[in-house]
Design an enzyme around this catalytic site. Structure first.
Site, PDB file in Angstrom:
ATOM      1  N   HIS A 192       0.851  -1.197   0.000  1.00 10.01           N
ATOM      2  CA  HIS A 192       0.000   0.000   0.000  1.00 10.01           C
ATOM      3  C   HIS A 192       0.886   1.246   0.000  1.00 10.01           C
ATOM      4  CE1 HIS A 192      -3.838   2.069   1.008  1.00 10.01           C
ATOM      5  NE2 HIS A 192      -3.088   2.868   1.755  1.00 10.01           N
ATOM      6  N   ASP A 246       1.032   5.240   0.115  1.00 10.37           N
ATOM      7  CA  ASP A 246       0.258   6.420   0.515  1.00 10.37           C
ATOM      8  C   ASP A 246       0.864   7.683  -0.072  1.00 10.37           C
ATOM      9  OD1 ASP A 246      -1.871   5.429   2.224  1.00 10.37           O
ATOM     10  OD2 ASP A 246      -0.269   4.755   3.557  1.00 10.37           O
ATOM     11  N   HIS A 262      -2.733   4.598  -3.044  1.00  9.78           N
ATOM     12  CA  HIS A 262      -3.786   5.416  -2.417  1.00  9.78           C
ATOM     13  C   HIS A 262      -3.423   6.879  -2.603  1.00  9.78           C
ATOM     14  CE1 HIS A 262      -5.769   6.546   1.730  1.00  9.78           C
ATOM     15  NE2 HIS A 262      -6.396   7.104   0.713  1.00  9.78           N
ATOM     16  N   MET A 306      -3.876  10.590  -1.967  1.00  2.08           N
ATOM     17  CA  MET A 306      -4.446  11.635  -1.099  1.00  2.08           C
ATOM     18  C   MET A 306      -3.917  12.969  -1.604  1.00  2.08           C
ATOM     19  SD  MET A 306      -3.927   9.499   2.395  1.00  2.08           S
ATOM     20  CE  MET A 306      -2.759   8.435   1.553  1.00  2.08           C
ATOM     21  N   GLY A 366      -3.651  11.285   6.345  1.00  5.55           N
ATOM     22  CA  GLY A 366      -2.550  12.233   6.543  1.00  5.55           C
ATOM     23  C   GLY A 366      -1.328  11.634   7.216  1.00  5.55           C
ATOM     24  N   PHE A 367      -1.546  10.686   8.103  1.00  5.97           N
ATOM     25  CA  PHE A 367      -0.412  10.157   8.864  1.00  5.97           C
ATOM     26  C   PHE A 367      -0.622   8.688   9.199  1.00  5.97           C
ATOM     27  CE2 PHE A 367      -0.991  14.638   9.739  1.00  5.97           C
ATOM     28  CZ  PHE A 367       0.277  15.151   9.470  1.00  5.97           C
ATOM     29  N   GLY A 387      -0.011   5.632  12.035  1.00  3.18           N
ATOM     30  CA  GLY A 387       0.065   5.567  13.496  1.00  3.18           C
ATOM     31  C   GLY A 387      -1.064   6.240  14.245  1.00  3.18           C
ATOM     32  N   GLY A 402      -5.230   2.637  11.347  1.00  2.00           N
ATOM     33  CA  GLY A 402      -5.356   2.181  12.726  1.00  2.00           C
ATOM     34  C   GLY A 402      -5.728   0.707  12.875  1.00  2.00           C
ATOM     35  N   GLY A 438      -0.080  -0.298   8.615  1.00  2.00           N
ATOM     36  CA  GLY A 438       1.245   0.304   8.553  1.00  2.00           C
ATOM     37  C   GLY A 438       2.024   0.040   9.820  1.00  2.00           C
ATOM     38  N   SER A 439       1.676   0.782  10.874  1.00  2.00           N
ATOM     39  CA  SER A 439       2.427   0.676  12.134  1.00  2.00           C
ATOM     40  C   SER A 439       2.376  -0.728  12.714  1.00  2.00           C
ATOM     41  CB  SER A 439       1.852   1.663  13.153  1.00  2.00           C
ATOM     42  OG  SER A 439       1.772   2.936  12.573  1.00  2.00           O
TER      43      SER A 439
HETATM   44  C1  DX5 Z   1      -3.380   7.326   6.364  1.00  4.94           C
HETATM   45  C2  DX5 Z   1      -2.891   6.306   5.360  1.00  4.94           C
HETATM   46  C3  DX5 Z   1      -2.817   4.927   5.911  1.00  4.94           C
HETATM   47  C4  DX5 Z   1      -1.812   4.761   7.020  1.00  4.94           C
HETATM   48  C5  DX5 Z   1      -1.932   3.404   7.646  1.00  4.94           C
HETATM   49  O1  DX5 Z   1      -3.499   8.567   5.761  1.00  4.94           O
HETATM   50  O2  DX5 Z   1      -3.763   6.299   4.257  1.00  4.94           O
HETATM   51  O3  DX5 Z   1      -2.586   3.994   4.871  1.00  4.94           O
HETATM   52  O4  DX5 Z   1      -0.506   4.944   6.557  1.00  4.94           O
HETATM   53  O5  DX5 Z   1      -1.031   3.335   8.718  1.00  4.94           O
HETATM   54  P1  DX5 Z   1      -1.478   2.817  10.151  1.00  4.94           P
HETATM   55  O6  DX5 Z   1      -1.842   1.373   9.987  1.00  4.94           O
HETATM   56  O7  DX5 Z   1      -0.264   3.044  10.990  1.00  4.94           O
HETATM   57  O8  DX5 Z   1      -2.675   3.635  10.580  1.00  4.94           O
HETATM   58 ZN    ZN Z   2      -3.600   4.615   2.799  1.00  3.10          ZN
END
Ligand code: DX5
Ligand code: ZN
Length: 222
Positions: free
Chosen positions: A32, A34, A68, A70, A144-145, A147, A179, A199-200
């Site tokens: 994935h 981002d 993805h 954004m 946006g982020f 974690g 999340g 991700g995290s």
């Molecule tokens: C958020 C991203 C997600 C994020 C997932 O803007 O689209 O893909 O990186 O990371 P975790 O699993 O850490 O929320």
């Molecule tokens: Zn994403």
């Protein structure tokens, strides 16, 4: 079968290929990516060169490049991402003035088309486009982020989106992003998600152990 899509945003970029390979060898099937532009979301992350850099690994292992976007005006960059190796391009309803045209464009370029929406955007905004997409994604954090904490109301949104897809007989995949960890995957899958972005919960700590823990948690009955 539930698919894990590893969000490389949470990886160590000094060891991106190694860490992504470890995740794939442990059982992750999708990568994935981002993409953030500092306008649609506050953060700036990566562009087509990262997709291109990881494409040989994806081809070697059979992993799917799940991109993805954004970003504002995603139409300007779709071709660049598909040329770089994106298998799936997922756009936000909030960023597309002519969403149907954008989805058609992604498919015409030979990629699978996905659509997603922010946590506060009504699911009704997906209704007209659902018959035309290969994938529909629920954002379970504000984009946006990496974690951030999972927004609990997302469970009901996955359930309702599953119902919308089933009602029209769609075979589009239902993905969830943000999340996702061992504490919530079982419930997310139980309400109808096919693809889990993480991700995290994959890249922080021991990657192989984390992937195994997520896979185990998916199979727990809720
Ligand atoms: C958020 C991203 C997600 C994020 C997932 O803007 O689209 O893909 O990186 O990371 P975790 O699993 O850490 O929320
Ligand atoms: Zn994403």
């Amino acid at each position: 079968m539930t698919v894990l899509s590893a969000s490389i945003l949470a990886a160590d970029f000094a060891h991106l290929e190694d860490q992504t390979r470890t995740a794939i060898e442990a059982g992750v099937e999708w990568i994935h990516v981002d993409v953030m532009d500092g306008h649609f979301v506050p953060n700036i992350t990566m562009g087509p060169i990262i997709v291109k850099a990881l494409k040989p690994l994806a081809e070697e292992t059979g992993a799917v490049m799940d991109v993805h976007l954004m970003i504002e005006e995603p139409d300007r960059y779709i071709e660049d991402f598909v040329s770089a190796g994106a298998d799936i391009v997922c756009v936000h309803v909030e960023a597309c003035r002519h969403l149907h045209r954008t989805i058609e464009r992604i498919r015409a370029l030979g990629a699978r088309a996905g659509v997603t929406l922010n946590p506060a955007t009504s699911l009704g905004t997906l209704e007209a486009i659902l018959p035309d997409v290969d994938l529909a994604m629920i954002m379970s954090v504000n984009p946006g982020f990496a974690g951030q904490s999972f927004i609990p109301a997302s469970i009901d949104r996955v359930r309702r989106l599953r119902g919308m897809l089933d009602t029209i007989g769609s075979t589009a995949l239902l993905e969830i992003d943000g999340g996702v960890d061992t504490s919530n995957v079982a419930e997310i899958v139980a309400v109808g998600a096919d693809v889990l972005v993480s991700g995290s919960a994959i890249f922080k700590g021991d990657i192989a152990m984390n992937v195994e823990a997520l896979q185990k948690a998916v199979t727990v009955t809720v």
